[in-house]
Structures are given as C-alpha cells and as structure tokens.
Scaffold this active site. Structure first.
Site, PDB file in Angstrom:
ATOM      1  N   HIS A  56     -49.668   7.104  61.983  1.00 10.48           N
ATOM      2  CA  HIS A  56     -51.074   6.984  62.384  1.00 10.48           C
ATOM      3  C   HIS A  56     -51.259   7.294  63.856  1.00 10.48           C
ATOM      4  O   HIS A  56     -52.298   6.977  64.432  1.00 10.48           O
ATOM      5  CB  HIS A  56     -51.576   5.563  62.122  1.00 10.48           C
ATOM      6  N   HIS A 218     -53.180   6.214  54.510  1.00  3.74           N
ATOM      7  CA  HIS A 218     -51.790   6.280  54.054  1.00  3.74           C
ATOM      8  C   HIS A 218     -51.593   7.369  53.016  1.00  3.74           C
ATOM      9  O   HIS A 218     -50.739   7.284  52.159  1.00  3.74           O
ATOM     10  CB  HIS A 218     -51.351   4.938  53.472  1.00  3.74           C
TER      11      HIS A 218
END
Ligand SMILES: Nc1ncnc2c1ncn2[C@@H]1O[C@H](COP(=O)(O)OP(=O)(O)O)[C@@H](O)[C@H]1O
Ligand SMILES: Nc1ncnc2c1ncn2[C@@H]1O[C@H](COP(=O)(O)OP(=O)(O)O)[C@@H](O)[C@H]1O
Ligand SMILES: [Mg+2]
Ligand SMILES: [Mg+2]
Ligand SMILES: [Mg+2]
Ligand SMILES: [Mg+2]
Lengths: 332, 214, 332, 214
Positions: A56, A218
């Site tokens: 991320h 994700h």
C-alpha cells in the site's frame, strides 16, 4: 508476473532496505520490520503507531515522521503484521504519554493489534486503539467483519499525528481519531487487478472493457463488475454512495482525497478530481482541502478511490499543521 | 487402534510435521482459493508459519503438551500475520493449556484438547457456524469426534470421523455467504467458492488422523 | 484502452482544470495552456520556464512554484507545446532579469522553443535556453538528433530554480543548468508499453517475459529487448552504461534519482534503489542525495529510470534549498 | 493543362482543403507509422493542425499568396506542436514569402514557391537527404518538378512527376537508418519502417497535383 523485484519472499525486506537508504532520518528495525521516527520516543508526546500489510506504499511507512506517525509495522504483502512487530513499535515510541494504535478494520489487523495491545499492557504501556472502517462499498452489520479501513486512515494518521505533536493527550487524540473515522467515507474502483508477488498471477481477471467498483486495497474483487466508463461516470459511482452514506448539508466543508491505486498516473487523477469537484459544486459542498496522488495503493493496480472527510475547524487546523515524512511534507 | 491409545508429545510433533508437509503440497491451492474471495495469501501465510513452527519445535524440544502448544503458538503468531495467524495461534495455545503439563494424552484427553483449541478460535475470531470460515470445518469435526468416542469408538475412529466431518464442513462452505473475514466484503459474490481457511483446517484434522492414532 | 478519462482530445485540458482546483496557489491560463507560479513575475528574479508534451506528470507543471519553475507549458500528450504557449509563459514570468528556457532535447521541443525565443526577443525579453540531453541509451553524434533529455531535467529545474530564487543572474543560472546537464546521466527501462489516449492502443507490444532497455519517456521502444530480469540485474543494466559514459572517481558524490515510469509502484522503486546503492557502494561512489518516486513519467507505463548527477557543493546547496511546488516540497 | 496555367489563391485554398481531407482519412495510418518508430502522434498532430488551418483560412480570406502562407503557417505553428508543427509551419511561411503579394502564380512561380518552402523545412530542421525524414519525400519531389518544367512540361506534368517522386522517396525511407527525429533514438531498429512525416509530405504533394493544376 513482471515486477522490479528479486525473490518474491524478499520483497518486503528489500524494500525496507531501500527505504532506509533513501531516508536515513528514519530508524528501521529489519529483524522485526519496524519503521520508527528518528527522534523517537518523544518524551511526553502520545505515540502514534499504525501498520498493516505491505503493498500500500507509501502507507504506512512513508507517513512516519514529525507530525504524523511515530512508527509503522509493515506485514508481508497484503498480510497484517504480527503482534511482536506491533509491540516493538509501541515500546519504541512510548514517551510516557501512552500510545495510540491506528488500525484498519480487517480481521487480521484487528486480531493482531488486539494481541499486541494485550502484550503492551502487560509491559505497562498505556495503549488505546481506534479501528478505521470508512469503506462504503461494504454493507455494514454487527454480524459481519464490517467495513474496511481505507483512505480515511491516511487522513486520520495526519490529523492525529498533528494533534499528538501539539501536545494532545491520549484520550483527546483517540477521540479525534474516532471523529475522523465517523466523518470519513471512501469508495474505490479498479481498471485492472494486481499481482501479489508470492501468488505470481493477477488476483482476479478483468476483461478489456470491464472495471470493478467497490474494491478494497488488497486486490480483492469489488462488489460489482461493470463496463468501463468515462471519468465523469466513475466520479458519480464513487461520490454518490459516499454522499448517500454521509449526507452533507449545503455549505458543509469537505477534505476530498483522490487516490491512485498505484498504477493510475497523476494526469488521470486530476481528470477524476475535476469531475468529483463538479459533482460536489452542484451540491453546494465546499472542498476546503484536497489531496491528490498515490497514498494508499494496491501494488500496481490501475484504479482510484475517493475519500471525503467532513471537516470541522479542529480537523482542518491539524490537517494544515506542519508534517515532515517521506510521503507527506508541508509547513516544515 | 486399541482402546488404550496414548498420544505422546512426539506424536503431536509428528502431527505438525505431517501438517506442514501437506500445507507445502497445498499452498498454491490455498492461495488460489484465497484469490477468489480474499487476497491471495492464505497458502503463503500457512507455509511461512509451518516452516517457522517446525524450526521452533526442533529448537524447543518440548517435553509436555503445554510446551508443545506454546512453542507452536508463539511461532505462528509471530510469523503468519493475517487473520489465520492469531486464529491458529490461539488454537495451539489453548490446545497446550488444555492438554496440560503431561507428556501424553489418552483419546478422551486428546479430543478434549482439540475441542478447547477450536473454542479458542471461536472466541478469538467471534465467528459463528455458517459464517464461511475455518470454524465450519473445525466445529463439525469436534462434534463428530465426540460422538464417535461416546459410541465407544477409538481415538483412531474419532479422528477418522472428524476428518470426514471436517471435509464435509469444508465443502459446505461453498454455497455459504461469507459473514466474517475478507470474503464478507464480496457479499453475494462470496457464494460458490470454498473457504481457504476451512480447507487448511480440514488438512489440519486429516493430518491428526494420520499421525496421532496411527 | 482503459483510462480514467473522458474524451481523448480533452485529456490535457481537463487535467489542467483538476490541477487548478487542487492547487489554487497556481495561475493557470487554460486558453494557451500555461501554468504560472502564483506570485509571478518576481521582480528582479530570473524566470525559469520549461515545457514539453503532457503524459510525464508531475513534470513540468507539478514543479511550478517557489524555488523551482516559474512557469510550465504542457503540450498535447507526448507532443511538444507550441511557441505561442512558450511566449506567453516567458512574458508572464519575466521579472526584468531575463528568462531561462529549460528544454529537453527532442526535435519538436527544440524547434518550438527556438521559435518562442525568437518571438520573445522580438518583444524585448532576454531569453537564454539550455537543452538537456542526459539519456545515455542514445548514441550521440552531430549527425543525429542526439540524446534525449530525461531525468536530469527534473534535477536541473530544482537546482536552477533555487539558484534563481537566491538571486543568481541569467548567465549564472544558465551556466549552472549546463553544468547539471554535463554532469547528469540517465538510463530507463520498461516492463510494459503505454497507451497514448488519442492512439487508443499500446505504442508497442511486449511479451509477458520481455522488457525494453533504453527507452525514453514517450512510449518509444528502447534500444534493446530482453527477457525480464531481477531488480539486481536491471540495476546493472541501468547503472553500468551511466558509469561507462561518465566515470566516477572513488569518493565522488552523486545524487541518485530512481524514477517510476508511472505504473511501477513505490515498493518496487525502493527495491531497485537498494540494488543501485549496492552497485555504487562496491565502486566507492557516495550517494550524497537521493530522490525516489514518480517524477518524470510516461503515462501508465511500468518501468523505471535511474539518473545520476555528479554533485559539486554548489549544486548540493541548491538541491537542499527550500522548494514549494505540488510535487517537490521541502524546507519551505 | 495548357501552358498558361495560373494558380490562384483559391486554388491554394482548395489544395489545403484537399490535403486536410486526406489527412483525415490517413490520420490513423500516420499515427500507426509513428507508433513503430516514434511516439504515436503524427496523425493526431496533423489532423489537429489541419482542422485549425481550414478554420484560419475561412476567417482570414487571404487575398495574396503571402497572406495565404502566413495564415496557415501561424495556425499550424500554434496548434500542431511536435517536430512537424514548426517544420510544416516554416514550409507555408516560406511558400507565402516566396510567392509574394500576388493573387496568382504561374507554373514556374508555383514550383519556385514550393522549392522555397522545402528549403525552409531543411534549414529549420537541419536534416539531410537520407536521414529518414519528410525531406526524403519533399526534396525528390521538387527536383522532379523542376526537371519536368525544364523538359517543357506543364505545371500539371510537373506536379504529377513530383507526386511520383515523393511517393518513391517515401518508400525509400523504409530501409533507411534514421538520423533525425525520434526515430533516430531507435538506431538500427528504425530500419524497415516507413517514416510518418515522409508519408504526410507525400500526401501534401499529391494533394497539390490534384488541385493546383486540375
Ligand atoms: N473471524 C474469523 N473467525 C474464524 N476464521 C476466520 C475469521 N476471519 C477469517 N477467518 C479465516 O481466515 C481465512 C483467511 O486467512 P488468511 O488469508 O491467511 O488471512 P487474511 O484474510 O488476513 O489474508 C479465511 O478463509 C477464514 O477461514
Ligand atoms: N530534423 C528534422 N527535419 C525534418 N523532418 C523531421 C525532423 N525531425 C523530425 N522530422 C519529421 O517529423 C516527423 C514526426 O512528426 P511528429 O510525430 O508530428 O512530431 P514528434 O516527432 O515531435 O512527435 C518524422 O516522421 C519526420 O519526418
Ligand atoms: Mg492477507
Ligand atoms: Mg488472505
Ligand atoms: Mg510527439
Ligand atoms: Mg510523433
């Protein structure tokens, strides 16, 4: 799989090495994988710790520094870090005023941070946790895992980091974090999937004319698959569910955060931001602050998310306060 | 096997070795299942945890069941991460505590320890049967083991019954709508996919049947 | 083609609208497509103007602000802007001390900036131009178009912007820019092609196991196609030609800039940076400064480039000086 | 046509309209060629410039050749960008200047103006024949026109000869190794592809043949 990596299992460790070389102002514990602010612990300051799976970037490690996070724990790609990492981070930043854990609402993150908090308490560190769950794509209910924590996390880390820097105590910083969560809403979309290095192939398949609406960070598929649409239509698909979930009265102020999922370049983000701004203008919502760029990503996924935070003066003040981290830096 | 089966710490260690062997064989399949309704890392997470757990056992050389459970739990908790790390970690921690500081367990004690382990997963994760999680394999397995023992079966019978029930529970997750874990984010779209955690849990029970009463 | 855009022909105009909304501190002339620093012209300060095709964001518009560019002219995607844009920018930033044009060496950019300079001179503005050509992938020769201007342009804009801010005169700032160019070298690679919106399909095709070495920033194919390789091998392929072209004596200091072509995320850049740092350490080259991120991109292309600038104290000082732009910001 | 052909400003305007028509038809093909050895925008650039040039002519209503050349040049320079913008801009600026403030040109004057236009491209871009650029279509075209006129041909003959030469020059760029423009970055890899600018230049000359002496 095409990536600028060596072995898939070394991705996180080697990225940490590179980060350390690029940012000598940070302290990095490679054994436990913890990124700590250079001058931690800051005596008398509430420590702010966050963490989550890697993939991320720049979140969370890129937000460690004066005015934001005191420490971050990167897990494996898309996998929550472990309690021992979180415990190490918590102890490293405890300046005697207690430590706030900013946790994104995923079962793994929540369970691991719970265990870490239990261990820290056992070691006599005062710990509070706030779980962020701003993703309106997920139907909420007490019977489910609830909503995901996404874009509002970045804003909470900035705002709470500034409050802690300004001397707020643990209760105040925690309350502020809860307020950011209560007033923050996000919605994301993907034009492409992403490839988890250890998996070696895209998490999901998307046709050349398809997009996923309501994705998380994700590489999970979203709530809905649709034909690709114009930036104007995408802006509607992201903004309308946000406003339906948290309506704005005319004249209310928002911080609008248009985020790239990693593979979508800035030129497209500005086009999307322009469309979002038009929609909000029509509704008389004032964009008092904005953030446009890749700050909470999903590896190389192409796509974007919109986060809206309903601002009050205190949040606005802390947003504007000086911040000095690898990824966010102003007023410093 | 004979009624008087006893499960030694060495048997428990053999169980873990066997489990980690099958995890190695099934890692890609588990990740594949997790790609459909999760984030494509369950196989990788379990493989990482197993490697560490096997090393930990070698180093710790536990003498009693509690030591066995602790050694594995700590290692899994500190290496797996994700949801499955704390859940399987709690599983082994509770198994060790319930088993106690003894060097062997009889059939009843073994099933009781497994039951305590599964209850720990339930209380840590707060999932219920039907939520499409590992519990949907684990809870039926325990029920079947207890029923088998009550019916006078041996530990071997009980573990066989548990394995069959776990497999059925795993398959039963396919039509379920997920209410816990990442799969819950998919809502309706979670239907039609087998839960990765239920799959690794079935492998865990099956490995027990292959090692604890063989 | 999957992009967050509306009509292909509106990409540049709409991105400029979004940029204006996100950065009210900038003045944007939408008719001529010129981005100007809010307080321009700064009396007595040398004006720094750059420009080039769009699709390289944040370059150049994201570098407009105190301590860097006074104005930028975005052309159509991958197409040099036109002399009238450059003339407008030049006049808008002329504070009486003359204006420096920082030009990347592409036939189109050079010819258009030449015409603009002629027009500006006719209007009585003193203009100097420096043409950047740091790309070692291209064999240089007086009979060819020569080398491309790539990553060193970002460094030149930062360093010359700081020198101008510090009161350097036109001759000094120009000499400094030439020095940055003389000491800067770059090499780039691509894992994927990119799609020019108006073209609608990828500029070139690459197999799943192929990469291009020696690309520019316009989606051009590179000098050579090879099987994909590890980050360690890619680092070698990028760094060795740079050092072969501009050798470093042991102990010499470099600014190392590891850049994403747009679609490669930060986690991979840090891994590549780690490999580059290892190679330089082996050779006793000190990385005195670094920049890691997407700063000169090629739309959504996946890939990266490495730029090395051999530093002297003056360049280092100007690199460290305060800068306050949308894309680069420190010390401010 | 008869020896006494004269080319009026209206004929020149018709030339541009025709050219922009064919550019419209060939834009994708030009961009395709530019994808192979450039940056995939030549067709888009030319289309954008043509649209603007046609509007400019309508607005300017030029009365003499100089006015015609200026109007187009200014518009192309301010809308095309890239390498082709200044090059085609210089082409028309020089054509207008050479043509002068007259409302019509005879055959010799027309070819002379075209020659001046091509020379302007050459001095602006500093390319040489064989560098794989538009010049490789334009220079042979001018040479052929002059030869045709010297041999007593009409303007129509000259423009036909020029078109044929331009086409041959364009095809001849395929085996060339580019030394100018973006294609030069490809080195050896530029060989085997037709130059996009040479292609648009051939269309320019062919449009002249279709309109100036028809
Ligand atoms: N609350 C919960 N209770 C029990 N099991 C759960 C819970 N949440 C998730 N799981 C199990 O965890 C599995 C996913 O594990 P894993 O992929 O390793 O972690 P993550 O979901 O964090 O990536 C799911 O398939 C599910 O069986
Ligand atoms: N120096 C030069 N002299 C003459 N023609 C040139 C020169 N450089 C490039 N060209 C021509 O310009 C064409 C490319 O134009 P275009 O694609 O519109 O601009 P750009 O290359 O800037 O994208 C090439 O095909 C070539 O024919
Ligand atoms: Mg995970
Ligand atoms: Mg998972
Ligand atoms: Mg171009
Ligand atoms: Mg081109």
């Amino acid at each position: 799989m095409k990536k600028l990596i060596n072995a898939a299992e070394d991705v996180v460790a080697e990225a940490l090495r590179g980060m350390e070389l690029a940012h000598p102002e940070l302290q990095i514990n490679h054994e436990l994988k913890v990124i700590v602010r250079g001058d931690a612990p800051v005596a008398g300051k509430v420590g702010i710790v966050s963490g989550g799976g890697s993939g991320h970037e720049p979140m969370h490690g890129g937000f460690v520094g004066k005015g934001m996070l005191d420490a971050a724990c990167p897990g494996e790609v898309f996998t929550s870090p472990t309690p021992d990492q979180m415990l190490e981070a918590t102890k490293a930043v405890d300046g005697g005023a207690g430590v706030l854990h900013i946790v994104k609402n995923y079962t793994g993150d929540v369970l691991n941070f719970e265990m870490a908090a239990e261990l820290a308490a056992a070691d006599g560190v005062e710990v509070e946790a706030v779980v962020l769950d701003d993703d309106v794509a997920v139907q909420d209910s007490s019977f489910t895992a609830g909503r995901r924590g996404v874009g509002a996390t970045v804003l909470a880390e900035k705002i709470c980091g500034a409050a802690a820097e300004a001397g707020g105590d643990l209760a105040q910083v925690k309350e502020l974090c809860e307020r950011v969560n209560a007033n923050g809403r996000s919605m994301g979309m993907a034009l492409t999937s992403c490839t988890v290095p250890s998996a070696g192939k895209p998490t999901f398949e998307l046709g050349d004319d398809e997009m996923e609406i309501g994705i998380g960070i994700h590489g999970e598929p979203g709530r809905e698959r649709r034909p690709v649409a114009s930036a104007a239509e995408v802006a509607k698909l992201l903004v309308e569910p946000i406003l339906a979930d948290l309506p704005y009265a005319e004249g209310e102020k928002a911080l609008v955060f248009v985020n790239s999922m990693g593979g979508t370049p800035l030129i497209e983000l500005y086009i999307l931001y322009n469309e979002v701004a038009k929609l909000l203008a029509e509704r008389g919502i004032e964009i008092a602050r904005n953030l446009v760029g890749p700050y909470i990503t999903s590896l190389e996924m192409q796509g974007a998310s919109v986060t809206m935070l309903k601002l009050d003066d205190e949040m606005t003040g802390y947003w504007d306060a000086a911040v000095e981290t690898p990824a966010l830096r102003w007023g410093a | 096997m004979a009624e008087g089966t006893t499960v030694t710490v060495d048997d428990l260690v053999a169980w873990i070795h066997r489990f980690c062997e099958v995890i190695g064989d099934h890692a890609d399949e588990l990740t594949q299942l997790d790609s459909a309704i999760g984030d494509a890392d369950h196989g990788t997470n379990m493989r990482r945890g197993c490697r560490a757990a096997v090393e930990a056992l070698a180093a710790a050389e536990p003498e009693d069941v509690t030591g066995f459970g602790r050694a594995i739990a700590m290692k899994i908790i500190s290496t797996v991460g994700g949801a499955s790390g704390p859940l399987y970690g709690s599983f082994f921690l509770a198994l060790g505590t319930a088993g106690g500081s003894t060097s062997s367990l009889d059939g009843v004690g073994t099933v009781a320890a497994l039951k305590a382990a599964v209850e720990a997963v339930r209380s840590r994760g707060k999932a219920e049967p039907g939520d499409k999680t590992m519990l949907d394999a684990l809870l039926p397995a325990i029920a079947a083991m207890e029923a088998s023992l009550d019916a006078g079966g041996s530990l071997s019978d009980a573990l066989e019954a548990g394995t069959t029930a776990a497999e059925q529970g795993m398959v039963a997750t396919i039509p379920m709508l997920a209410r816990k874990g990442r799969a819950s984010y998919l809502g309706e779209r979670s239907i039609g996919h087998q839960d990765p955690g239920a799959t690794s849990s079935w492998l865990l029970i099956r490995s027990a049947a292959e090692t604890l009463a063989a």
